[in-house]
Enzyme design. Structure first.
Site, mmCIF file in Angstrom:
data_model
loop_
_atom_site.group_PDB
_atom_site.id
_atom_site.type_symbol
_atom_site.label_atom_id
_atom_site.label_comp_id
_atom_site.label_asym_id
_atom_site.label_seq_id
_atom_site.Cartn_x
_atom_site.Cartn_y
_atom_site.Cartn_z
ATOM 1 N N THR A 88 0.882 -1.178 0.000
ATOM 2 C CA THR A 88 0.000 0.000 0.000
ATOM 3 C C THR A 88 0.915 1.221 0.000
ATOM 4 O O THR A 88 1.048 1.907 1.006
ATOM 5 C CB THR A 88 -0.911 0.036 1.244
ATOM 6 N N THR A 123 -1.232 -2.829 5.914
ATOM 7 C CA THR A 123 -1.712 -1.614 6.552
ATOM 8 C C THR A 123 -2.548 -0.847 5.544
ATOM 9 O O THR A 123 -2.038 -0.410 4.514
ATOM 10 C CB THR A 123 -0.516 -0.767 7.018
ATOM 11 N N GLU A 148 -1.031 -6.436 10.766
ATOM 12 C CA GLU A 148 0.210 -7.069 11.243
ATOM 13 C C GLU A 148 0.986 -6.087 12.105
ATOM 14 O O GLU A 148 0.927 -4.884 11.885
ATOM 15 C CB GLU A 148 1.051 -7.545 10.051
ATOM 16 N N CYS A 257 7.554 1.423 6.723
ATOM 17 C CA CYS A 257 6.269 1.582 7.408
ATOM 18 C C CYS A 257 6.055 2.953 8.035
ATOM 19 O O CYS A 257 5.086 3.632 7.710
ATOM 20 C CB CYS A 257 6.134 0.513 8.476
ATOM 21 N N LYS A 318 17.758 0.071 9.412
ATOM 22 C CA LYS A 318 18.098 -0.339 10.774
ATOM 23 C C LYS A 318 18.955 -1.600 10.632
ATOM 24 O O LYS A 318 19.117 -2.111 9.516
ATOM 25 C CB LYS A 318 16.849 -0.608 11.613
HETATM 26 C C1 UGA Z 1 7.543 -1.017 12.356
HETATM 27 C C2 UGA Z 1 6.857 -1.341 13.699
HETATM 28 O O1 UGA Z 1 7.814 -1.392 14.753
HETATM 29 C C3 UGA Z 1 6.109 -2.678 13.618
HETATM 30 O O2 UGA Z 1 5.400 -2.893 14.830
HETATM 31 C C4 UGA Z 1 5.121 -2.601 12.452
HETATM 32 O O3 UGA Z 1 4.398 -3.806 12.301
HETATM 33 C C5 UGA Z 1 5.880 -2.331 11.173
HETATM 34 O O4 UGA Z 1 6.576 -1.073 11.304
HETATM 35 C C6 UGA Z 1 4.880 -2.263 10.048
HETATM 36 O O5 UGA Z 1 4.028 -1.354 10.067
HETATM 37 O O6 UGA Z 1 4.859 -3.163 9.200
HETATM 38 P P1 UGA Z 1 9.836 -1.746 11.173
HETATM 39 O O7 UGA Z 1 9.489 -0.784 10.083
HETATM 40 O O8 UGA Z 1 10.337 -3.079 10.811
HETATM 41 O O9 UGA Z 1 8.566 -1.992 12.147
HETATM 42 O O10 UGA Z 1 10.974 -1.028 12.018
HETATM 43 P P2 UGA Z 1 11.217 -0.585 13.525
HETATM 44 O O11 UGA Z 1 12.034 -1.579 14.222
HETATM 45 O O12 UGA Z 1 9.965 -0.156 14.156
HETATM 46 O O13 UGA Z 1 12.125 0.723 13.265
HETATM 47 C C7 UGA Z 1 11.636 1.820 12.495
HETATM 48 C C8 UGA Z 1 12.659 2.935 12.462
HETATM 49 O O14 UGA Z 1 12.762 3.556 13.740
HETATM 50 C C9 UGA Z 1 14.065 2.472 12.103
HETATM 51 O O15 UGA Z 1 14.647 3.445 11.245
HETATM 52 C C10 UGA Z 1 14.776 2.415 13.449
HETATM 53 O O16 UGA Z 1 16.156 2.566 13.375
HETATM 54 C C11 UGA Z 1 14.119 3.584 14.163
HETATM 55 N N1 UGA Z 1 14.146 3.483 15.655
HETATM 56 C C12 UGA Z 1 13.449 2.497 16.273
HETATM 57 C C13 UGA Z 1 14.828 4.430 16.405
HETATM 58 O O17 UGA Z 1 15.467 5.357 15.841
HETATM 59 N N2 UGA Z 1 14.782 4.353 17.769
HETATM 60 C C14 UGA Z 1 14.091 3.371 18.411
HETATM 61 O O18 UGA Z 1 14.084 3.368 19.664
HETATM 62 C C15 UGA Z 1 13.417 2.421 17.642
#
Ligand code: UGA
Length: 428
Positions: A88, A123, A148, A257, A318
């Site tokens: 999406t 989503t 999800e 996301c 990440k």
């Molecule tokens: C995110 C959500 O965490 C999931 O719960 C959700 O299902 C998913 O999106 C989705 O909508 O499909 P994701 O995109 O895999 O998951 O990545 P995250 O681990 O959430 O990290 C997102 C960004 O935030 C990354 O750039 C990461 O480095 C950053 N981040 C995360 C921080 O800068 N600080 C933090 O404390 C956590």
């Protein structure tokens, strides 16, 4: 007893969902429209880096509970449940583009058995369950929202150990049937209406993005007042109402996301007459953060980037993923390239620079090669292996001993002892 399930779309959500449902004992057929991808999956080749996924796919295929076919029409025929796991993407106006999902629904509608439950896993904007129902043109099948909550890199673990399972349906029996698919999993099951289920997904991602923008803004304050953001978060986190999770400062949030979903929620709110100023500001703080990190690099490069070489460790959005989508690292690098820097980058999950998103970046396969004769080293992704590297050797190879640690990953005190100029996030 295992149910017959079709999964449409084999991206990280679809493939994880299919593999995990087969692991739970269901009979799963996954469909995709890309022939090479289907062939590769049938040969057991997994196109994404996702911990534990290979094993589940291999076992599922070997035990005959998981297969891959070309085209949704070849998957849905005798399915009792059809999961829509399609992209999406963000449309030009910020709203999520539903066309993949609508097209698939239109396509499979006539092929479904009466009583089939079609499940929106991707989503999707609030109201999409209704949109899918319209496209299916069937009054004898059900549409249920079951968002999800999978993080890339830990998607299998998140699927099998969920905090919650959210099911949105106007039909109680259909919702219970979907809940039954997950009966062996822990986590609370929340059954609600479709609009609330769809909103829970956006609200969760927007809130998580808000936490990160908050801590990045606090990090900026810490730098000004001489506080250390790591201790500040620790101190805040001990208050159980706050907690310390998802409050790690960094170069800004990215990935497939948060950026897309936060913009989509701003648009959803706006379309319903509410100006979500708070969320707009969360997005703005994130953009600022990219700029703040680029400025730190410029400062340590002596105030200008023209003719300077910047070494970068970390390209993915990440650690523990090979995904470059909306990576903060790439956003920052592009800012450096625009003003004439040369960027030489190393990432353990990126083998070469052939991806078009890496245009203009010299991608190398050795972290020490990246730093050789560079003016500044910038750490932009939190790969744990970076902490194992020999910083004394880096000091010998690098042109100027300067590190911008965009993830607060390295030990600043050790680096300073080695003679590096060091700048982290939220540390004075
Ligand atoms: C995110 C959500 O965490 C999931 O719960 C959700 O299902 C998913 O999106 C989705 O909508 O499909 P994701 O995109 O895999 O998951 O990545 P995250 O681990 O959430 O990290 C997102 C960004 O935030 C990354 O750039 C990461 O480095 C950053 N981040 C995360 C921080 O800068 N600080 C933090 O404390 C956590």
């Amino acid at each position: 007893m295992g149910q017959k399930i079709a999964v449409i779309g084999t991206g990280y959500v679809g493939l994880t969902t299919g593999a995990c449902l087969s692991h739970l004992g269901h009979d799963v057929v996954c469909a995709d429209v890309v022939p090479e991808k289907v062939d590769a999956l049938n040969r057991g080749e997994i196109p994404i880096l996702e911990a534990g996924l290979d094993e589940l796919v291999h076992t599922g295929v070997a035990e005959g509970r998981l297969s891959f076919v070309l085209g949704a029409e070849n998957a849905v025929g005798d399915a009792e449940f059809v999961f829509l796991c399609l992209p999406t993407p963000q449309g030009a106006d910020g709203a999520a583009d539903l066309s993949f999902i609508k097209r698939a629904a239109g396509h499979i509608g006539p092929l479904l058995e009466p009583g089939t439950v079609v499940i929106n896993k991707s989503t999707v904007p609030v109201g999409s369950a209704g949109e899918v129902a319209k496209k299916l043109r069937r009054d004898d099948v059900y549409v249920v929202s079951n968002p999800e909550f999978l993080r890339e890199g830990t998607a299998v673990n998140d699927f099998l150990h969920p905090d919650r399972i959210v099911i949105g349906s106007d039909d109680g029996a259909a919702a219970q049937r979907v809940a039954g698919l997950y009966v062996d999993l822990p986590g609370e099951v929340l059954i609600t209406d479709p609009a609330s289920a769809e909103t829970i997904k956006y609200a969760s991602n927007a809130f998580l993005a808000t936490k990160i923008s908050f801590v990045n803004a606090m990090a900026a304050v810490c730098e000004e007042v001489g506080a250390d953001v790591t201790d500040v978060v620790k101190g805040m986190g001990l208050d159980q109402r706050i907690g310390d999770r998802f409050l790690v400062p960094g170069p800004g949030w990215g990935g497939s996301c948060f950026p897309k979903d936060s913009h989509a929620l701003v648009r959803i709110a706006e379309n319903s007459g509410y100006q979500f100023g708070l969320l707009r500001q969360v997005i703005a703080v994130n953009e600022e953060q990219f700029g703040r990190v680029a400025n730190k690099i410029t400062r340590l490069a002596g105030g200008r980037l023209q003719g300077r070489t910047i070494a970068v460790w970390g390209l993915t959005f990440k650690a523990r993923t090979d995904d470059l989508r909306d990576s903060p690292s790439l956003n920052i690098i592009n800012r450096l390239l625009e003003v004439g820097a040369t960027v030489r980058a190393y990432d353990p999950a990126v083998v070469d620079g052939s991806d078009p998103r890496l245009e203009g970046i010299e991608v190398v396969t050795d972290p020490y090669e990246a730093v050789t004769k560079a003016d500044v080293l910038a750490v932009l992704t939190e790969w744990p292996e970076f902490t194992e590297l020999d910083m004394a050797k880096v000091g010998d190879l690098i042109g100027h001993k300067a590190v911008v640690d965009g993830r607060n990953l390295l030990d600043g005190a050790v680096l300073k002892e080695l003679g590096f100029a060091y700048d982290g996030i939220g540390r004075s």
